[in-house]
Design a protein around this motif. Structure first.
Motif, mmCIF file in Angstrom:
data_model
loop_
_atom_site.group_PDB
_atom_site.id
_atom_site.type_symbol
_atom_site.label_atom_id
_atom_site.label_comp_id
_atom_site.label_asym_id
_atom_site.label_seq_id
_atom_site.Cartn_x
_atom_site.Cartn_y
_atom_site.Cartn_z
ATOM 1 N N GLN A 88 0.805 -1.216 0.000
ATOM 2 C CA GLN A 88 0.000 0.000 0.000
ATOM 3 C C GLN A 88 0.843 1.272 0.000
ATOM 4 N N HIS A 89 2.135 1.143 -0.236
ATOM 5 C CA HIS A 89 3.039 2.294 -0.221
ATOM 6 C C HIS A 89 3.735 2.458 -1.559
ATOM 7 N N ASP A 90 4.071 3.697 -1.894
ATOM 8 C CA ASP A 90 5.032 3.959 -2.951
ATOM 9 C C ASP A 90 6.395 3.492 -2.430
ATOM 10 N N PRO A 91 7.073 2.574 -3.116
ATOM 11 C CA PRO A 91 8.281 1.987 -2.541
ATOM 12 C C PRO A 91 9.448 2.964 -2.417
ATOM 13 N N ILE A 92 9.529 3.952 -3.303
ATOM 14 C CA ILE A 92 10.621 4.923 -3.203
ATOM 15 C C ILE A 92 10.435 5.789 -1.968
ATOM 16 N N ALA A 93 9.212 6.255 -1.743
ATOM 17 C CA ALA A 93 8.934 7.052 -0.553
ATOM 18 C C ALA A 93 9.069 6.213 0.717
ATOM 19 N N LEU A 94 8.620 4.953 0.660
ATOM 20 C CA LEU A 94 8.725 4.084 1.834
ATOM 21 C C LEU A 94 10.186 3.814 2.175
ATOM 22 N N ALA A 95 11.016 3.577 1.159
ATOM 23 C CA ALA A 95 12.440 3.353 1.414
ATOM 24 C C ALA A 95 13.067 4.548 2.115
ATOM 25 N N LEU A 142 13.207 -3.367 -4.784
ATOM 26 C CA LEU A 142 13.464 -1.979 -5.179
ATOM 27 C C LEU A 142 14.034 -1.185 -4.003
ATOM 28 N N MET A 143 13.470 -1.377 -2.815
ATOM 29 C CA MET A 143 13.966 -0.625 -1.658
ATOM 30 C C MET A 143 15.405 -1.012 -1.341
ATOM 31 N N ARG A 144 15.735 -2.283 -1.472
ATOM 32 C CA ARG A 144 17.124 -2.693 -1.231
ATOM 33 C C ARG A 144 18.071 -2.044 -2.240
ATOM 34 N N ALA A 145 17.613 -1.846 -3.470
ATOM 35 C CA ALA A 145 18.434 -1.146 -4.450
ATOM 36 C C ALA A 145 18.719 0.285 -3.990
ATOM 37 N N LEU A 146 17.714 0.957 -3.451
ATOM 38 C CA LEU A 146 17.907 2.325 -2.970
ATOM 39 C C LEU A 146 18.777 2.376 -1.719
ATOM 40 N N TRP A 147 18.762 1.319 -0.916
ATOM 41 C CA TRP A 147 19.589 1.278 0.299
ATOM 42 C C TRP A 147 21.021 0.843 0.031
#
Length: 275
Positions: A88-95, A142-147
């Motif tokens: 239920q979240h935008d993954p970029i914003a959640l990351a 995707l979040m792991r990519a940003l981290w």
């Protein structure tokens, strides 16, 4: 065994600041809070606990705002979600939100990952219910990519992100990740792929399920000693906690009432005998 707590924090309960201070002062290990953005009035999805859906489900505080307040007034209390409804979240914003909370808390954040149960709520967020598990897996990747320490692009089935500068980073490359849900091959595959452990509600059936999870975990090449099983929303008894200890459990999360200060503090007084 670490004794943590969870509570439905609402606009009618004890405040995050008061509760966090009391938990740290009394020696509890952590505070976990759940998430629902809203509860559609139609209520087509039945409540898993049976009967009417409790009032607090439609009045929850945003978990990241509440935990940020808790982080600001504590120094050792661990903080977590139980669970974040990742689909239920935008993954970029959640990351970004996860990394920021981990940063400002000094690495004390645990991300509880859930797939949801309220179909109407998820649909309002644009979630296609049958594919929600695959959507969560995609967003976790995707979040792991940003981290990651260096800019890393990710192209998935549901979302993509270009190689980007994205700071702050979680202190250990990613927060501790516990995946919630009922035992089964799909859930255990998710845990082995991107989790650090399992967060079973109430801890029922662990004697049969944990060995199966350990097999899936080891088959995925994960360190057998690294798997964490954290029973969640537990109503404690000495026998129950002893049973968990026999299963190798190192942390348990006790359920607090969704009440005002006096009711919650009385519960903490009762639970203190387990510390």
């Amino acid at each position: 065994m670490r004794i943590a707590t969870t509570i439905f924090l609402t606009d009618e309960t004890i405040t995050p600041v008061r509760l966090a201070r009391e938990l740290q002062q009394r020696g509890f290990a952590g505070l976990y809070v759940p998430e629902h953005t809203h509860i559609p009035v139609s209520r087509r999805t039945p409540y898993g606990g049976g009967g009417e859906l409790p009032r607090e489900y439609g009045r929850m505080l945003d978990p990241f705002v509440a935990l940020s307040q808790a982080a600001a007034v504590t120094s050792t209390l661990r903080l977590g979600t139980g669970v974040t409804l990742v689909a239920q979240h935008d993954p970029i914003a959640l990351a970004k939100g996860i990394a920021t909370l981990d940063h400002v808390s000094g690495g004390r954040f645990t991300l509880g990952v859930g797939f949801g149960w309220n179909v109407e709520e998820a649909v309002d967020h644009g979630v296609d219910w049958p594919t929600r598990r695959e959507l969560v897996r995609d967003r976790m990747r995707l979040m792991r990519a940003l981290w990651s320490s260096e800019p890393l692009a990710y192209e998935g089935e549901f979302a993509t992100v270009s190689a980007s500068f994205a700071h702050p980073k979680p202190q250990n490359g990613a927060p501790r990740i516990l995946v919630g849900g009922a035992a089964g091959p799909k859930l255990f595959a998710h845990i082995a792929e991107y989790g650090d452990g399992w967060m079973p509600i109430g801890g029922r059936g662990m004697r049969e399920s944990v060995p199966v999870l350990r097999d899936v975990w080891s088959a995925a090449g994960r360190d057998p000693d690294a798997l964490e099983v954290v029973p969640y929303a537990v109503l404690p008894s000495p026998g129950k906690l002893a049973h968990y200890a026999d299963q190798g459990v190192r942390e348990v999360v006790l359920q607090l009432p969704a009440g005002g200060e006096l009711e919650v503090l009385r519960a903490l007084d009762e639970y203190a005998r387990y510390l």
